[in-house]
Design a protein around this motif. Structure first.
Motif, PDB file in Angstrom:
ATOM      1  N   LEU A 291       0.830  -1.209   0.000  1.00 58.49           N
ATOM      2  CA  LEU A 291       0.000   0.000   0.000  1.00 58.49           C
ATOM      3  C   LEU A 291       0.861   1.254   0.000  1.00 58.49           C
ATOM      4  N   LEU A 292       1.967   1.245   0.737  1.00 58.42           N
ATOM      5  CA  LEU A 292       2.862   2.391   0.775  1.00 58.42           C
ATOM      6  C   LEU A 292       3.459   2.654  -0.606  1.00 58.42           C
ATOM      7  N   ARG A 293       3.875   1.598  -1.279  1.00 53.56           N
ATOM      8  CA  ARG A 293       4.459   1.751  -2.613  1.00 53.56           C
ATOM      9  C   ARG A 293       3.427   2.225  -3.635  1.00 53.56           C
ATOM     10  N   GLU A 294       2.191   1.762  -3.497  1.00 49.20           N
ATOM     11  CA  GLU A 294       1.117   2.242  -4.372  1.00 49.20           C
ATOM     12  C   GLU A 294       0.924   3.738  -4.169  1.00 49.20           C
ATOM     13  N   LEU A 295       0.942   4.156  -2.916  1.00 49.87           N
ATOM     14  CA  LEU A 295       0.762   5.568  -2.588  1.00 49.87           C
ATOM     15  C   LEU A 295       1.901   6.397  -3.151  1.00 49.87           C
ATOM     16  N   GLU A 296       3.112   5.913  -2.990  1.00 51.35           N
ATOM     17  CA  GLU A 296       4.279   6.611  -3.535  1.00 51.35           C
ATOM     18  C   GLU A 296       4.173   6.749  -5.051  1.00 51.35           C
ATOM     19  N   SER A 297       3.719   5.682  -5.708  1.00 51.65           N
ATOM     20  CA  SER A 297       3.602   5.681  -7.165  1.00 51.65           C
ATOM     21  C   SER A 297       2.501   6.624  -7.648  1.00 51.65           C
ATOM     22  N   GLN A 298       1.354   6.571  -6.996  1.00 45.80           N
ATOM     23  CA  GLN A 298       0.205   7.386  -7.400  1.00 45.80           C
ATOM     24  C   GLN A 298       0.455   8.874  -7.188  1.00 45.80           C
ATOM     25  N   GLU A 299       1.087   9.193  -6.071  1.00 48.83           N
ATOM     26  CA  GLU A 299       1.234  10.592  -5.688  1.00 48.83           C
ATOM     27  C   GLU A 299       2.601  11.179  -6.029  1.00 48.83           C
ATOM     28  N   GLY A 300       3.498  10.362  -6.563  1.00 44.62           N
ATOM     29  CA  GLY A 300       4.824  10.863  -6.893  1.00 44.62           C
ATOM     30  C   GLY A 300       5.717  11.044  -5.686  1.00 44.62           C
ATOM     31  N   HIS A 301       5.362  10.379  -4.569  1.00 47.42           N
ATOM     32  CA  HIS A 301       6.167  10.454  -3.353  1.00 47.42           C
ATOM     33  C   HIS A 301       7.061   9.226  -3.281  1.00 47.42           C
ATOM     34  N   GLU A 302       8.200   9.378  -2.658  1.00 49.49           N
ATOM     35  CA  GLU A 302       9.076   8.224  -2.449  1.00 49.49           C
ATOM     36  C   GLU A 302       9.862   8.420  -1.164  1.00 49.49           C
ATOM     37  N   ASP A 303       9.853   7.395  -0.335  1.00 46.82           N
ATOM     38  CA  ASP A 303      10.622   7.436   0.904  1.00 46.82           C
ATOM     39  C   ASP A 303      11.120   6.025   1.194  1.00 46.82           C
ATOM     40  N   ILE A 304      12.280   5.705   0.634  1.00 48.23           N
ATOM     41  CA  ILE A 304      12.851   4.371   0.800  1.00 48.23           C
ATOM     42  C   ILE A 304      13.107   4.080   2.272  1.00 48.23           C
ATOM     43  N   PHE A 305      13.533   5.101   3.015  1.00 46.07           N
ATOM     44  CA  PHE A 305      13.814   4.875   4.429  1.00 46.07           C
ATOM     45  C   PHE A 305      12.551   4.466   5.166  1.00 46.07           C
ATOM     46  N   LEU A 306      11.408   5.076   4.838  1.00 48.74           N
ATOM     47  CA  LEU A 306      10.157   4.727   5.503  1.00 48.74           C
ATOM     48  C   LEU A 306       9.825   3.255   5.257  1.00 48.74           C
ATOM     49  N   GLU A 307      10.056   2.784   4.044  1.00 48.51           N
ATOM     50  CA  GLU A 307       9.839   1.366   3.740  1.00 48.51           C
ATOM     51  C   GLU A 307      10.776   0.503   4.581  1.00 48.51           C
ATOM     52  N   GLU A 308      12.027   0.905   4.650  1.00 50.47           N
ATOM     53  CA  GLU A 308      13.015   0.148   5.423  1.00 50.47           C
ATOM     54  C   GLU A 308      12.673   0.158   6.911  1.00 50.47           C
ATOM     55  N   LEU A 309      12.213   1.309   7.387  1.00 54.50           N
ATOM     56  CA  LEU A 309      11.877   1.443   8.798  1.00 54.50           C
ATOM     57  C   LEU A 309      10.703   0.540   9.166  1.00 54.50           C
ATOM     58  N   ILE A 310       9.684   0.538   8.327  1.00 59.89           N
ATOM     59  CA  ILE A 310       8.524  -0.316   8.582  1.00 59.89           C
ATOM     60  C   ILE A 310       8.931  -1.786   8.608  1.00 59.89           C
ATOM     61  N   THR A 311       9.777  -2.188   7.656  1.00 54.17           N
ATOM     62  CA  THR A 311      10.257  -3.566   7.610  1.00 54.17           C
ATOM     63  C   THR A 311      11.031  -3.907   8.884  1.00 54.17           C
ATOM     64  N   TRP A 312      11.904  -3.001   9.301  1.00 59.59           N
ATOM     65  CA  TRP A 312      12.697  -3.238  10.526  1.00 59.59           C
ATOM     66  C   TRP A 312      11.813  -3.317  11.761  1.00 59.59           C
ATOM     67  N   LEU A 313      10.847  -2.419  11.857  1.00 52.07           N
ATOM     68  CA  LEU A 313       9.968  -2.398  13.030  1.00 52.07           C
ATOM     69  C   LEU A 313       9.204  -3.695  13.187  1.00 52.07           C
ATOM     70  N   ILE A 314       8.703  -4.184  12.053  1.00 54.08           N
ATOM     71  CA  ILE A 314       7.876  -5.370  12.086  1.00 54.08           C
ATOM     72  C   ILE A 314       8.696  -6.634  12.377  1.00 54.08           C
ATOM     73  N   HIS A 315       9.924  -6.659  11.875  1.00 56.42           N
ATOM     74  CA  HIS A 315      10.737  -7.867  12.005  1.00 56.42           C
ATOM     75  C   HIS A 315      11.890  -7.709  13.000  1.00 56.42           C
ATOM     76  N   ARG A 316      11.793  -6.712  13.889  1.00 52.68           N
ATOM     77  CA  ARG A 316      12.869  -6.407  14.823  1.00 52.68           C
ATOM     78  C   ARG A 316      13.092  -7.548  15.819  1.00 52.68           C
ATOM     79  N   ASP A 317      14.254  -7.523  16.498  1.00 55.80           N
ATOM     80  CA  ASP A 317      14.533  -8.503  17.539  1.00 55.80           C
ATOM     81  C   ASP A 317      14.741  -7.842  18.902  1.00 55.80           C
ATOM     82  N   ASN A 318      14.357  -6.550  18.995  1.00 55.28           N
ATOM     83  CA  ASN A 318      14.466  -5.872  20.290  1.00 55.28           C
ATOM     84  C   ASN A 318      13.361  -4.850  20.468  1.00 55.28           C
TER      85      ASN A 318
END
Length: 318
Positions: A291-318
């Protein structure tokens, strides 16, 4: 010639630390001075906020704000600090003897263990109220924002409404209520767990992404998409927290593991087991990122760090 390639994980960690430091600076700048006859409660409030943490919510808010083109720190800063105060107050109250009765949080003594349950209780109350005093400091800067196409035309009012509702009885507090009532119950259902996770944990994460988008000038439609992303992240974050409470490293977590079992709480892990819980975390993660990537594509926004942060938060070990 040897190619100079940086480790992606190391690069992300550098960026994450930079953003945590920026958030820390902003949060600290809005804390109340420790003076006057109310000095003790202010000390307890500041002790609670400065005890450390991932600063997840203010970092998410700032990233969402930048993603939609926001640039004025005087608009987003007070809301970042306010949301962290609200999150911290919830932890202070969670740790109290009447609730989880935890003596350590983030590797340090909890507020009630240092100041006593009475001062800790009103320190939490103080943080909640001071959060709105802080957010209101953005009012002057918000006068220059474009009208909002949501339920109210003022973006300041829209942001304050989200902050209040997501922290209240139809958000975090509602989830906390359901969580307490689920203790020692044998008839907890999957819907009960989903409600708890969506509200107790998810509501403030939704709030971070929504407020960042609102204050940057996003449309109501885009704000709703950010809310959906936040809901997925919040539920996945809590399921991962439940997983770590069983198999996590206490030194990394900075708090005792096994507290859910000790308090007789039903979690996704006790309900579905570790493997299915991990599968659900992966599914929610995939949906949020799509959904984030769809939003980035539709609106011309891009935030690779936000994608990375969400991935890290969800799969974190601390």
């Amino acid at each position: 010639m040897e190619e100079n390639m940086s480790d992606p994980d190391e690069t992300f960690e550098i960026k994450r630390q930079e953003r945590i430091e920026a958030a820390e600076h902003i949060i600290t700048s809005y804390l109340p001075r420790e003076e006057g006859r109310q000095k003790t409660v202010i000390e307890a409030m500041n002790y609670s906020v400065l005890a450390g943490g991932k600063r997840l919510r203010p970092v998410l808010m700032r990233e969402a704000y930048f993603m939609f083109g926001g640039r004025n720190e005087m608009i987003i800063g007070p809301f970042m600090a306010a949301l962290e105060m609200i999150h911290t107050y919830s932890l202070v109250h969670d740790d109290l003897p009447a609730l989880d009765n935890d003596e350590f949080r983030r590797g340090k003594k909890t507020t009630h263990a240092v100041y006593g349950p009475g001062i800790a209780t009103i320190a939490g109350d103080g943080l909640l109220n001071f959060a709105f005093e802080t957010a209101l400091q953005a009012a002057q800067e918000c006068k220059d924002l474009p009208e909002y196409d949501g339920s109210v035309s003022s973006r300041m009012l829209a942001a304050l409404t989200v902050l209040a509702e997501k922290a209240g009885i139809y958000g975090m507090i509602g989830g906390q209520c359901a969580d307490i009532e689920a203790e020692n119950r044998q008839d907890v259902t999957p819907d009960d767990l989903l409600f708890i996770h969506e509200n107790k944990t998810g509501a403030l994460i939704e709030s971070a992404l929504m407020i960042g988008a609102i204050l940057a000038g996003a449309s109501a439609s885009d704000v709703h998409k950010m809310e959906q992303i936040g809901q997925n992240v919040g539920v996945a974050f809590q399921i991962q927290d439940d997983i770590l409470d069983v198999i996590g490293d206490q030194d990394k977590l900075g708090k005792p593991i096994g507290s859910d079992e000790k308090n007789d709480k039903t979690t996704y892990v006790t309900f579905y087991g570790l493997d299915k819980s991990k599968e659900e975390v992966a599914r929610l993660s995939d949906e949020a990122l799509e959904l984030l990537r769809e939003l980035e594509s539709q609106e011309g926004h891009e935030d690779i760090f936000l994608e990375e942060l969400i991935t890290w938060l969800i799969h974190r070990d601390n």
